[in-house]
Design a protein around this motif. Structure first.
Motif, mmCIF file in Angstrom:
data_model
loop_
_atom_site.group_PDB
_atom_site.id
_atom_site.type_symbol
_atom_site.label_atom_id
_atom_site.label_comp_id
_atom_site.label_asym_id
_atom_site.label_seq_id
_atom_site.Cartn_x
_atom_site.Cartn_y
_atom_site.Cartn_z
ATOM 1 N N PHE A 90 0.858 -1.186 0.000
ATOM 2 C CA PHE A 90 0.000 0.000 0.000
ATOM 3 C C PHE A 90 0.893 1.233 0.000
ATOM 4 C CE2 PHE A 90 0.365 -0.808 4.612
ATOM 5 C CZ PHE A 90 0.607 0.457 5.127
ATOM 6 N N SER A 91 0.371 2.331 -0.545
ATOM 7 C CA SER A 91 1.196 3.498 -0.806
ATOM 8 C C SER A 91 0.344 4.763 -0.790
ATOM 9 C CB SER A 91 1.873 3.330 -2.179
ATOM 10 O OG SER A 91 2.782 4.368 -2.451
ATOM 11 N N GLN A 92 1.018 5.903 -0.545
ATOM 12 C CA GLN A 92 0.376 7.224 -0.590
ATOM 13 C C GLN A 92 -0.995 7.210 0.078
ATOM 14 O OE1 GLN A 92 0.585 9.335 -4.314
ATOM 15 N NE2 GLN A 92 2.731 8.887 -4.591
ATOM 16 N N MET A 93 -0.993 6.852 1.351
ATOM 17 C CA MET A 93 -2.224 6.703 2.117
ATOM 18 C C MET A 93 -2.372 7.877 3.078
ATOM 19 S SD MET A 93 -2.550 4.334 5.346
ATOM 20 C CE MET A 93 -1.132 5.318 5.735
ATOM 21 N N ASP A 94 -3.541 8.506 3.048
ATOM 22 C CA ASP A 94 -3.883 9.574 3.984
ATOM 23 C C ASP A 94 -5.371 9.494 4.282
ATOM 24 O OD1 ASP A 94 -1.428 11.338 4.377
ATOM 25 O OD2 ASP A 94 -1.528 11.278 2.184
ATOM 26 N N PHE A 95 -5.748 9.846 5.520
ATOM 27 C CA PHE A 95 -7.169 9.799 5.858
ATOM 28 C C PHE A 95 -7.437 10.638 7.106
ATOM 29 C CE2 PHE A 95 -4.932 5.987 7.371
ATOM 30 C CZ PHE A 95 -5.073 6.105 8.756
ATOM 31 N N ILE A 96 -8.661 11.104 7.247
ATOM 32 C CA ILE A 96 -9.059 11.823 8.437
ATOM 33 C C ILE A 96 -9.145 10.835 9.602
ATOM 34 C CG2 ILE A 96 -10.319 13.548 7.079
ATOM 35 C CD1 ILE A 96 -12.924 12.158 7.999
ATOM 36 N N ASP A 97 -9.252 11.351 10.806
ATOM 37 C CA ASP A 97 -9.277 10.495 11.991
ATOM 38 C C ASP A 97 -10.678 9.910 12.189
ATOM 39 O OD1 ASP A 97 -8.611 9.191 14.282
ATOM 40 O OD2 ASP A 97 -8.340 10.986 15.513
ATOM 41 N N ASP A 98 -10.990 8.949 11.338
ATOM 42 C CA ASP A 98 -12.301 8.294 11.352
ATOM 43 C C ASP A 98 -12.081 6.811 11.048
ATOM 44 O OD1 ASP A 98 -14.794 7.192 10.672
ATOM 45 O OD2 ASP A 98 -15.557 9.089 9.897
ATOM 46 N N PRO A 99 -12.338 5.922 12.005
ATOM 47 C CA PRO A 99 -12.082 4.488 11.799
ATOM 48 C C PRO A 99 -12.830 3.899 10.604
ATOM 49 C CG PRO A 99 -12.484 4.942 14.113
ATOM 50 C CD PRO A 99 -12.814 6.205 13.375
ATOM 51 N N GLU A 100 -14.001 4.433 10.285
ATOM 52 C CA GLU A 100 -14.749 3.924 9.138
ATOM 53 C C GLU A 100 -14.016 4.230 7.834
ATOM 54 O OE1 GLU A 100 -18.740 5.298 9.092
ATOM 55 O OE2 GLU A 100 -19.282 4.353 10.998
ATOM 56 N N VAL A 101 -13.369 5.387 7.788
ATOM 57 C CA VAL A 101 -12.647 5.790 6.572
ATOM 58 C C VAL A 101 -11.426 4.901 6.356
ATOM 59 C CG1 VAL A 101 -11.347 7.643 5.469
ATOM 60 C CG2 VAL A 101 -13.467 8.172 6.692
ATOM 61 N N SER A 102 -10.593 4.739 7.390
ATOM 62 C CA SER A 102 -9.389 3.926 7.238
ATOM 63 C C SER A 102 -9.757 2.465 6.948
ATOM 64 C CB SER A 102 -8.516 4.009 8.494
ATOM 65 O OG SER A 102 -9.232 3.640 9.649
ATOM 66 N N ALA A 103 -10.814 1.965 7.587
ATOM 67 C CA ALA A 103 -11.234 0.586 7.339
ATOM 68 C C ALA A 103 -11.700 0.398 5.904
ATOM 69 C CB ALA A 103 -12.357 0.203 8.311
ATOM 70 N N ALA A 104 -12.404 1.400 5.374
ATOM 71 C CA ALA A 104 -12.893 1.304 3.998
ATOM 72 C C ALA A 104 -11.745 1.353 2.995
ATOM 73 C CB ALA A 104 -13.892 2.427 3.726
ATOM 74 N N LEU A 105 -10.769 2.218 3.253
ATOM 75 C CA LEU A 105 -9.623 2.332 2.344
ATOM 76 C C LEU A 105 -8.818 1.041 2.312
ATOM 77 C CD1 LEU A 105 -8.434 5.941 3.252
ATOM 78 C CD2 LEU A 105 -9.264 5.214 1.009
ATOM 79 N N PHE A 106 -8.475 0.523 3.480
ATOM 80 C CA PHE A 106 -7.683 -0.707 3.517
ATOM 81 C C PHE A 106 -8.509 -1.911 3.072
ATOM 82 C CE2 PHE A 106 -4.733 1.863 5.898
ATOM 83 C CZ PHE A 106 -3.508 1.343 5.508
ATOM 84 N N GLY A 107 -9.823 -1.818 3.253
ATOM 85 C CA GLY A 107 -10.679 -2.871 2.740
ATOM 86 C C GLY A 107 -10.584 -2.993 1.238
ATOM 87 N N ALA A 108 -10.468 -1.832 0.550
ATOM 88 C CA ALA A 108 -10.336 -1.844 -0.912
ATOM 89 C C ALA A 108 -9.026 -2.505 -1.332
ATOM 90 C CB ALA A 108 -10.407 -0.419 -1.460
ATOM 91 N N VAL A 109 -7.945 -2.174 -0.624
ATOM 92 C CA VAL A 109 -6.638 -2.773 -0.939
ATOM 93 C C VAL A 109 -6.657 -4.275 -0.671
ATOM 94 C CG1 VAL A 109 -4.186 -2.804 -0.338
ATOM 95 C CG2 VAL A 109 -5.403 -0.625 -0.464
ATOM 96 N N GLU A 110 -7.202 -4.658 0.467
ATOM 97 C CA GLU A 110 -7.208 -6.074 0.838
ATOM 98 C C GLU A 110 -8.082 -6.906 -0.101
ATOM 99 O OE1 GLU A 110 -8.258 -6.104 4.980
ATOM 100 O OE2 GLU A 110 -6.523 -4.876 5.530
ATOM 101 N N GLN A 111 -9.160 -6.319 -0.558
ATOM 102 C CA GLN A 111 -10.018 -7.043 -1.501
ATOM 103 C C GLN A 111 -9.293 -7.276 -2.823
ATOM 104 O OE1 GLN A 111 -13.955 -5.386 -2.124
ATOM 105 N NE2 GLN A 111 -14.201 -6.447 -4.085
ATOM 106 N N TRP A 112 -8.624 -6.238 -3.329
ATOM 107 C CA TRP A 112 -7.893 -6.395 -4.595
ATOM 108 C C TRP A 112 -6.735 -7.383 -4.412
ATOM 109 C CZ3 TRP A 112 -3.417 -3.484 -7.050
ATOM 110 C CH2 TRP A 112 -3.306 -3.808 -8.406
ATOM 111 N N ALA A 113 -6.056 -7.290 -3.248
ATOM 112 C CA ALA A 113 -4.952 -8.216 -2.979
ATOM 113 C C ALA A 113 -5.449 -9.660 -2.978
ATOM 114 C CB ALA A 113 -4.307 -7.873 -1.640
#
Length: 376
Positions: A90-113
């Protein structure tokens, strides 16, 4: 409102992705932007030769109609083949302090992986070892180099909450430049002169950036050789070398570079540094035009800080004090140029040979960054 994830596909998406961190950290003194053009070209298969062996995707997170996070994913087949792994970066990752946001972003990476058959995610890493890497875990109040990431402290809390753990750390030092007549500098100079005589070595006489071009091929060939055992490293291709050389040569100052040659005029070691661009990059906001180049030029001409980018020694000469030649030249040049201190780029905490070279210097370990990993 729920978080929505969209893949970056349009020109508008690309602009939002690139500018997200600049807007997020615009009032953070420690944040230093990178070049916008480089950020754009990194993800363009027509301009980044790494796409000959990499696949990549990017996503944006949205909430209430506004972008609230970004993340990229890179599948480096070459790295997996070399290291016998099956990982997605994973690369160039930034997000506001919201657990739903970070979970959704990494969920996209993990699904593609998972779709690509990967069994681990790690990062932040780039396409190559020359790209920015590592999440800041200590030193949040220290200004970044323009070649490194900045992130808020809460990022690390999100990573652990999402099941990511430490894989490896990099450390960065602030090195206070000694006077050439100090006991430390005198000792280093004596060692450097002895090594040159005993090994039949000399320092290339480089006066302009034009003269550096003739050594570029040897520099990256040596980097490929010396850095090969380091974490996640894959050797650069000829096309990648051309790209990085064209990006870096205009920023370098011959006074703060050192190329060590043997009697056959072959490169056996090098050290590459440049006056710090942090202040200029903040003023330019990552833009070269229309006036960003003016700030950069001023910093290159007059500066009291040095960015240390790369240092390498041929493997068979490592441990032979060749580094002393490079550091001795930097001390002499720093004194003439009014340099008060230098900052190292990220160095693996496990790289004992590199870390040992700073033992003679007054120094401060002022930043630490981490590569996280998760099994999927």
């Amino acid at each position: 409102m729920p978080v929505t994830i969209t893949e970056v596909l349009t020109n508008r998406d690309i602009r939002i992705f690139i500018n997200f961190s600049r807007k997020m950290y615009k009032d953070v003194e420690a944040y230093v932007p990178s070049f916008i053009g480089d950020d754009k070209d990194d993800w363009d298969p027509r301009k980044n030769p790494a796409f000959t062996y990499c696949e990549a995707k990017r996503w944006l997170a949205w909430k209430d109609g506004k972008p609230v996070g970004r993340i990229g994913a890179i599948l480096s087949h070459k790295a997996n083949d070399k290291w016998g792994t099956n990982r997605m970066r994973f690369s160039q990752m930034d997000f506001i302090d919201d657990p739903e946001v970070s979970a959704a972003l990494f969920g996209a990476v993990e699904q593609w992986a998972a779709e690509k058959g990967c069994d681990q995610i790690h990062g932040p890493l780039g396409f190559t070892d020359m790209d920015r890497e590592g999440m800041l875990v200590d030193g949040f109040d220290k200004r970044n180099m323009f070649i490194t990431y900045y992130n808020h402290p809460y990022y690390n809390e999100h990573m652990e909450r999402l099941g990511y753990r430490k894989d490896v750390d990099w450390v960065e030092y602030k090195i206070y430049t000694p006077s050439p007549d100090s006991p430390e500098a005198v000792k280093l100079h004596r060692i450097a002169e002895h090594v040159k005589r005993s090994r039949g070595l000399h320092v290339a006489d480089i006066k302009t950036r034009f003269h550096m071009k003739s050594l570029v091929g040897q520099v990256f060939a040596l980097a490929n050789e010396a850095y090969s055992p380091l974490y996640g490293m894959v050797e650069l291709t000829d096309e990648q070398i051309k790209r990085y050389a064209s990006n870096f040569i205009p920023l370098l100052d011959p006074r703060y570079t050192c190329f060590v040659l043997n009697q056959q005029e072959e490169l056996v070691a090098f050290g590459i540094s440049a006056p710090s661009l942090a202040s200029a990059m903040k003023k330019a906001k990552g833009h070269m035009l229309p006036f960003g180049w003016v700030h950069l030029l001023k910093n290159l001409i007059k500066n009291d800080a040095l960015d240390m980018f790369l240092i390498a020694v041929k493997p068979e000469l490592q441990g032979a004090a060749i580094n002393a030649i490079i550091l001795d030249k930097l001390i002499q040049s720093a004194a003439k140029g009014g340099i008060r201190y230098a900052e190292t780029g990220p160095q693996l905490e496990t790289n004992a040979k590199i870390l040992a070279q700073w033992k003679l210097f007054d120094k401060e370990l002022h930043k630490r960054r981490r590569c996280y990993i998760k099994d999927i």
